[in-house]
Design an enzyme around this catalytic site. Sequence first.
Site, short mmCIF file in Angstrom:
data_model
loop_
_atom_site.label_atom_id
_atom_site.label_comp_id
_atom_site.label_asym_id
_atom_site.label_seq_id
_atom_site.Cartn_x
_atom_site.Cartn_y
_atom_site.Cartn_z
N SER A 106 39.64 38.24 39.26
CA SER A 106 40.32 36.57 39.23
C SER A 106 41.20 36.80 39.93
CB SER A 106 41.33 36.11 37.89
OG SER A 106 41.23 34.83 38.45
N GLY A 107 40.51 35.78 41.46
CA GLY A 107 40.61 35.19 42.59
C GLY A 107 40.57 35.87 44.21
N THR A 111 33.42 32.54 42.38
CA THR A 111 32.66 30.98 42.40
C THR A 111 32.27 31.02 43.85
OG1 THR A 111 33.99 30.09 40.90
CG2 THR A 111 33.32 29.08 42.22
N ASN A 153 44.70 32.53 41.02
CA ASN A 153 43.40 32.03 41.81
C ASN A 153 44.12 30.43 42.05
OD1 ASN A 153 41.43 31.20 42.89
ND2 ASN A 153 39.95 32.11 41.75
N SER A 156 40.47 28.70 40.04
CA SER A 156 40.07 29.87 38.75
C SER A 156 39.02 29.17 37.87
CB SER A 156 41.11 30.62 38.24
OG SER A 156 40.63 31.49 36.75
N SER A 157 38.17 29.99 37.64
CA SER A 157 37.02 29.82 36.96
C SER A 157 37.46 29.56 35.34
CB SER A 157 35.80 30.05 37.04
OG SER A 157 35.24 29.52 38.21
N GLY A 382 36.64 36.10 36.60
CA GLY A 382 36.96 37.73 36.36
C GLY A 382 38.37 38.23 35.28
N GLU A 384 41.18 39.58 33.86
CA GLU A 384 42.51 39.19 33.64
C GLU A 384 43.68 39.98 33.57
OE1 GLU A 384 41.42 34.44 34.59
OE2 GLU A 384 42.51 35.44 32.69
#
Length: 906
Positions: A106-107, A111, A153, A156-157, A382, A384
């Site tokens: 994540s981050g 995306t 993030n 973050s998605s 991502g 985590e």
Amino acid sequence: MDRPLVGQVEDLASLAKLDETILLDEVTERYAQDKIYTYVGDILIAVNPFKDLGIYGKDSSAIYKNRKRSANPPHIFAVADAAYQALLGRGGRQPGNQCILISGESGAGKTESTKLIIKQLVELCRGNTQLEQQILQVNPLLEAFGNARTNLNNNSSRFGKYIQLKFKDGHLSGAKISEYLLEKSRVVRQNPGEESFHIFYYLFAGGDQERQLGLGDPGSYRYLSNGARHLAKDLDVLSEQKADLINAMDLVGFTDQEQVDVFAVIASVLHLGNINFHVNDADDSTSVSDSNGPVKIAAKLLGIESSEVEACLTCMVNVTKGEYVKRNYTMDQAEDAREAMAKAVYGRLFGWIVNKINCLLVPDDQKLGASFSEIGILDIFGFEDFAKEGGKNSFEQACINLANEQLQFFFNQHIFHMEQVEYKKEGIDWTEINFVDNKPLLDLFLAKPIGILSLLDEESLFPKGSDQSYVDKLNKTFTNNSYFTKSPRTTLPEFSINHYAGKVTYTAEKWLEKNRDTLPPGVTELLQASSNDLVKTIFRGQITRTGSLALQGRRSAANRSKQRTSRTIPMNLDTAKRKLTVGAQFKNSLAILMERMMASTPIFVRCLKPNHMKEPGHLDSKFVLAQLLYTGMLETVEIRRKGFAVRPTFVQFVDKYKILKDLKLKGTSQDCVSILNFAKLEGWRIGKTKVFLKYSHVEQLTELLDKLVKSAVNIQRFVRGFQARVEFKKRLEKARQEKAALEEMLREAMRLNAEAANKVSQLKAPEKDKTYGSRLPPPVPSSDPASYAAAQGSYMKPQKTTATIGTQMETTSDSDEALEDDFEAAATATNRLERFGREGNKQAAMNWFKETQTYNVVDQNQNRFAEWFHGIISRRESENLLRDKILGCYLIRVSESRFGYTLSFK
């Protein structure tokens, strides 16, 4: 050979030696030079720079269009180009569907990488239609509703998406979005320091919406517990983002009313969150504290009655032996019902948005059954571990990390296992590559009936099941499993899993509730009867086996009758169809995703996060090395260096490259060897049915094909030039002949004009014949009438043509105006009127011609009119007859407006 300078190697697979130290040094030095992209064979490593590098503009886009990979530095645009060229079957590949898998923590920038790939694909298609612009707006639109700021993030998605871009004849024809596991729990609860979905903050970012939606101080809303700071600090940025969202919704195709309804539903969720309850001392029942407060505003925005909302949130009705038994909720149950309703409203709205996008972007031809090729892009949440940031890893993090485990397994299968199987089947010697097989860990989660998710479903069925009882069952079942670790704190519902990316500790709090994802009885029926069309639509849709919303579902008349009966009295019917749990839906969605990816040729992008602080210019060596190692980059480099990534069949190889050697080659192994030797390639292998090539071999062969194409173009250029020069000489000679003939014709015309003038002067004498006109002998045609005559025809029925008209010049047979005066003076108006009719009349001109001129334009030898004569036709008709003739062509026509001839020539 000396090792190249650190940071200058663009493809790590080209290094003769590579270990952990060299791998990290290369990535670190390139990052310091703002070279965030590095190849490992056909895999791209992308390190998030946390700043704008200015490398994604039009100039950068242009240099990565239809170019071989080694021609430019590594770039995300090169990945898009490779996928597009492979889709079309260029560069030595067979045409076929492609999928781009973007993975990382994540981050790490997944995306943004997705948006850049789509942007470049649109450029490659030369896309400037509304469709391409709509597709470009899909990601930012979905980010507003599906992304949130977390401690890891800022964007973050909180859901996974698989974007299928549909192509036909190389042009983008449409798109489809598949969404996975929206983190609905974020709506009602966020970890410390984190925020809800972006869209909630847009409500307070200017405009008249706050007043219209009954909104007040953003800090007063329970579901925005961490949002007030963000609003105060970044209000200008949020205003811009809100404007961008509205523009995106407009462009994609959301109507004004739909946009109003969407914001109303979003606001209703915030008002639902502010509904408070209290317990009545008299009967211990739970009721809403303020019936005229948030519950009334939320109900109005949702198009339902506030009294019915209160009933659904505070009690339920069971049917026992035909009697209705009302059961009041406890305070905790009422709060759970409130949160369940808020999550359901938001979750179904998000599903409707995805559905709406798909309906607007579906290719028109698809409705007619047309087939398309596609490039799929996977942008999934991502890996985590919030425990490292002081937070907790709950059910959502377990599913997110499971999805990443599945992707890592797919990567291992494609890069390692499938390679080994292929080499063994084809009889190719292969040095075994050791890699960590995470299949046992996937079995830990997905096995039936004793996997982590199966046991969760089982415990969710028990009315008395709890989070602690579930963890106790896990501890008992997986005592000897090396991937599972029991928590030392036995009083807490916790356990740990040894993932491919490291050990993660999960807190099982509310796992059963999240897995059941049940709505309070009566809420669905209540919202299905809403006066708000959007709310009514999203709650009449069906939830599929993958957890997405299907709007085309319809219930039977009997079911609709039951719904109407139970709307005002929420009931818990034991006969209701049991819906799939969230865990079961997620397993189904993963299985379908794997099927889609297995049906395509994968391209991998590995995104790396350089540090935990989201700071530009800083790379945490230990953190980055860990990411490189657990994603198998060392093993990937080795297999890409030693392996053969391109493996066409004999027939495919010969069909593609036989033009280099001999077009008569048939497609045998000997023919393949002949071509390879001719191309002077080294290091290839021949299997039982396939040719085994490295990517460098494909580039070398492509270069030879390009040279051949250039040679063919040069040969064609010289031949066409020679032919053009020969033709030019022919036409030049022809033009000279035509010029001489034209000059001769004009001289003859002048002579005839002089003779006519003499005859006219003789006619002036009284004793002369008063006949008007003269027997003007016809101009002598050239020796080649076909080259000069316009067309054969008659004065009564001229020929027609529709070719383009050339430059024309028109003259009359009279030498000048004085000669016309002589003609008119020679024959009196009375004589003309009596003999032929009024001058200027078409019939008079025809009478004059028949009586005095016919024999002058008849070819006596062939007994027909001369080719150059066309009788009484208009000037426009004469132009049409001459338009496709060569320069110098002419015709004679009888004038419609006076007694005489007109000469038209080109």
